[in-house]
Design a protein around this motif. Structure first.
Motif, short mmCIF file in Angstrom:
data_model
loop_
_atom_site.label_atom_id
_atom_site.label_comp_id
_atom_site.label_asym_id
_atom_site.label_seq_id
_atom_site.Cartn_x
_atom_site.Cartn_y
_atom_site.Cartn_z
N ASN A 18 0.82 -1.20 0.00
CA ASN A 18 0.00 0.00 0.00
C ASN A 18 0.86 1.26 0.00
OD1 ASN A 18 -2.30 1.59 0.08
ND2 ASN A 18 -2.53 1.41 2.29
N LEU A 19 1.92 1.27 0.79
CA LEU A 19 2.81 2.43 0.84
C LEU A 19 3.49 2.66 -0.52
CD1 LEU A 19 4.48 2.01 4.34
CD2 LEU A 19 2.81 3.73 3.66
N LEU A 20 3.96 1.59 -1.13
CA LEU A 20 4.61 1.73 -2.44
C LEU A 20 3.62 2.15 -3.50
CD1 LEU A 20 6.99 -1.36 -2.34
CD2 LEU A 20 7.60 1.05 -2.07
N SER A 21 2.41 1.64 -3.44
CA SER A 21 1.37 2.03 -4.39
C SER A 21 1.04 3.52 -4.24
CB SER A 21 0.13 1.18 -4.16
OG SER A 21 -0.94 1.65 -4.90
N THR A 22 0.93 3.98 -3.01
CA THR A 22 0.65 5.40 -2.75
C THR A 22 1.79 6.27 -3.25
OG1 THR A 22 -0.67 4.83 -0.82
CG2 THR A 22 0.14 7.09 -0.94
N ARG A 23 3.01 5.85 -3.00
CA ARG A 23 4.18 6.62 -3.46
C ARG A 23 4.20 6.69 -4.98
NH1 ARG A 23 7.25 10.81 -2.56
NH2 ARG A 23 9.37 10.53 -3.28
N LEU A 24 3.96 5.58 -5.64
CA LEU A 24 3.93 5.55 -7.10
C LEU A 24 2.84 6.47 -7.64
CD1 LEU A 24 5.14 4.29 -9.64
CD2 LEU A 24 3.48 2.45 -9.41
N HIS A 25 1.67 6.45 -7.00
CA HIS A 25 0.57 7.32 -7.42
C HIS A 25 0.98 8.79 -7.30
CE1 HIS A 25 -3.42 9.01 -7.86
NE2 HIS A 25 -3.26 9.63 -6.71
N LYS A 26 1.64 9.17 -6.20
CA LYS A 26 2.08 10.55 -6.02
C LYS A 26 3.13 10.94 -7.04
CE LYS A 26 1.05 11.01 -1.11
NZ LYS A 26 1.62 11.24 0.23
N LEU A 27 4.05 10.04 -7.35
CA LEU A 27 5.07 10.33 -8.37
C LEU A 27 4.42 10.55 -9.73
CD1 LEU A 27 7.90 7.83 -7.40
CD2 LEU A 27 7.91 10.31 -7.11
N GLN A 28 3.41 9.77 -10.05
CA GLN A 28 2.73 9.93 -11.33
C GLN A 28 1.89 11.21 -11.34
OE1 GLN A 28 0.66 6.17 -11.50
NE2 GLN A 28 2.25 5.25 -12.77
N LYS A 29 1.23 11.51 -10.26
CA LYS A 29 0.36 12.68 -10.19
C LYS A 29 1.15 13.98 -10.28
CE LYS A 29 -3.34 14.69 -7.40
NZ LYS A 29 -4.17 14.50 -6.20
N TYR A 30 2.31 14.04 -9.65
CA TYR A 30 3.11 15.28 -9.59
C TYR A 30 4.41 15.17 -10.38
CZ TYR A 30 -0.17 16.13 -5.80
OH TYR A 30 -1.31 16.29 -5.07
N HIS A 31 4.43 14.34 -11.40
CA HIS A 31 5.67 14.11 -12.15
C HIS A 31 6.21 15.39 -12.77
CE1 HIS A 31 4.01 14.15 -16.30
NE2 HIS A 31 2.90 13.83 -15.67
N LEU A 32 5.35 16.27 -13.24
CA LEU A 32 5.82 17.53 -13.83
C LEU A 32 6.51 18.40 -12.78
CD1 LEU A 32 2.81 18.42 -16.15
CD2 LEU A 32 5.05 17.55 -16.83
N HIS A 33 5.95 18.45 -11.60
CA HIS A 33 6.56 19.22 -10.51
C HIS A 33 7.95 18.66 -10.16
CE1 HIS A 33 7.15 21.17 -6.65
NE2 HIS A 33 7.27 19.98 -6.10
N TYR A 34 8.03 17.34 -9.98
CA TYR A 34 9.31 16.73 -9.62
C TYR A 34 10.33 16.88 -10.75
CZ TYR A 34 6.89 14.63 -5.67
OH TYR A 34 6.18 14.43 -4.52
N ASN A 35 9.88 16.78 -11.98
CA ASN A 35 10.78 16.93 -13.12
C ASN A 35 11.32 18.36 -13.18
OD1 ASN A 35 11.99 15.36 -15.04
ND2 ASN A 35 10.46 15.72 -16.61
N ASN A 36 10.45 19.36 -13.01
CA ASN A 36 10.89 20.76 -13.00
C ASN A 36 11.83 21.03 -11.84
OD1 ASN A 36 9.50 21.38 -15.28
ND2 ASN A 36 7.92 22.59 -14.26
N GLN A 37 11.51 20.50 -10.68
CA GLN A 37 12.35 20.68 -9.50
C GLN A 37 13.74 20.09 -9.74
OE1 GLN A 37 11.00 18.57 -5.97
NE2 GLN A 37 11.38 20.40 -4.75
N GLN A 38 13.78 18.93 -10.35
CA GLN A 38 15.04 18.26 -10.67
C GLN A 38 15.85 19.08 -11.66
OE1 GLN A 38 14.05 14.29 -11.69
NE2 GLN A 38 16.15 13.62 -11.75
#
Length: 187
Positions: free
Chosen positions: A35-55
């Motif tokens: 469940n924790l990994l699924s939630t983390r994956l969901h957040k990475l997919q939902k905010y991928h543009l934010h994380y990509n820009n931040q990176q």
């Protein structure tokens, strides 16, 4: 002889119960991790543009040398997912937009960002522990009740959390501590 038989029966029954408890506990832990990994994956997919820009911003400002808040595997996943998502969007949607609208989609205010006011679980990993001011870990109080905490803020030990302690903090309060390597996030 009857006592030996009863003892063997009880040991067998106790062993079966303990085995059943271990199996159920193992299944519970597997479910929680999944469940924790699924939630983390969901957040990475939902905010991928934010994380990509931040990176990208962190790589451009390499003189600051701030650690990335994503693991290497997560960064790779976000880059790959963003590339696939962008290709899909270009092929299905954005090629039909006028060029002026297409450029507006890349503006910072168009990118969804995580809610940093949500609370998260963190574990203190720094060897010296963590010291929090009351205002960092508590929501705003009325002026009258804030006066009750004036003595509390002066007491260093009251705000100190040792290595291994688990805290619940708003993400915006936990982020600087994570960047300093004092706490790590439970996902």
């Amino acid at each position: 002889e009857k006592d030996d038989e009863q003892e063997d029966t009880m040991n067998g029954a106790l062993g079966a119960v303990l085995s059943s408890i271990r199996r159920v506990d193992r299944q519970r832990v597997q479910f929680i991790i999944s469940n924790l990994l699924s939630t983390r994956l969901h957040k990475l997919q939902k905010y991928h543009l934010h994380y990509n820009n931040q990176q990208t911003q962190q790589q451009q400002q390499s003189q600051q040398q701030q650690p990335f808040l994503l693991s290497d595997a997560e960064r790779t996943f976000v880059q790959d997912y963003s590339a696939l998502w962008q290709k899909h969007m270009e092929e299905t949607t954005t090629r039909h937009f006028p060029q002026s609208v297409w450029k507006a989609l890349d503006e910072d205010d168009m990118i969804p960002r995580p809610n940093t006011n949500e609370f998260c679980w963190v574990r203190v990993v720094g060897t010296n522990g963590v010291s929090l001011k009351h205002s960092q870990s508590q929501p705003s109080q009325s002026q009258q009740s804030q006066n009750e905490y004036d003595e509390y803020d002066d007491d260093e030990e009251a705000d100190r959390y040792d290595q291994g302690s688990t805290l619940i903090l708003p993400y915006h309060a936990a982020k600087p501590l994570m960047e300093q390597g004092q706490v790590e996030l439970y996902f």
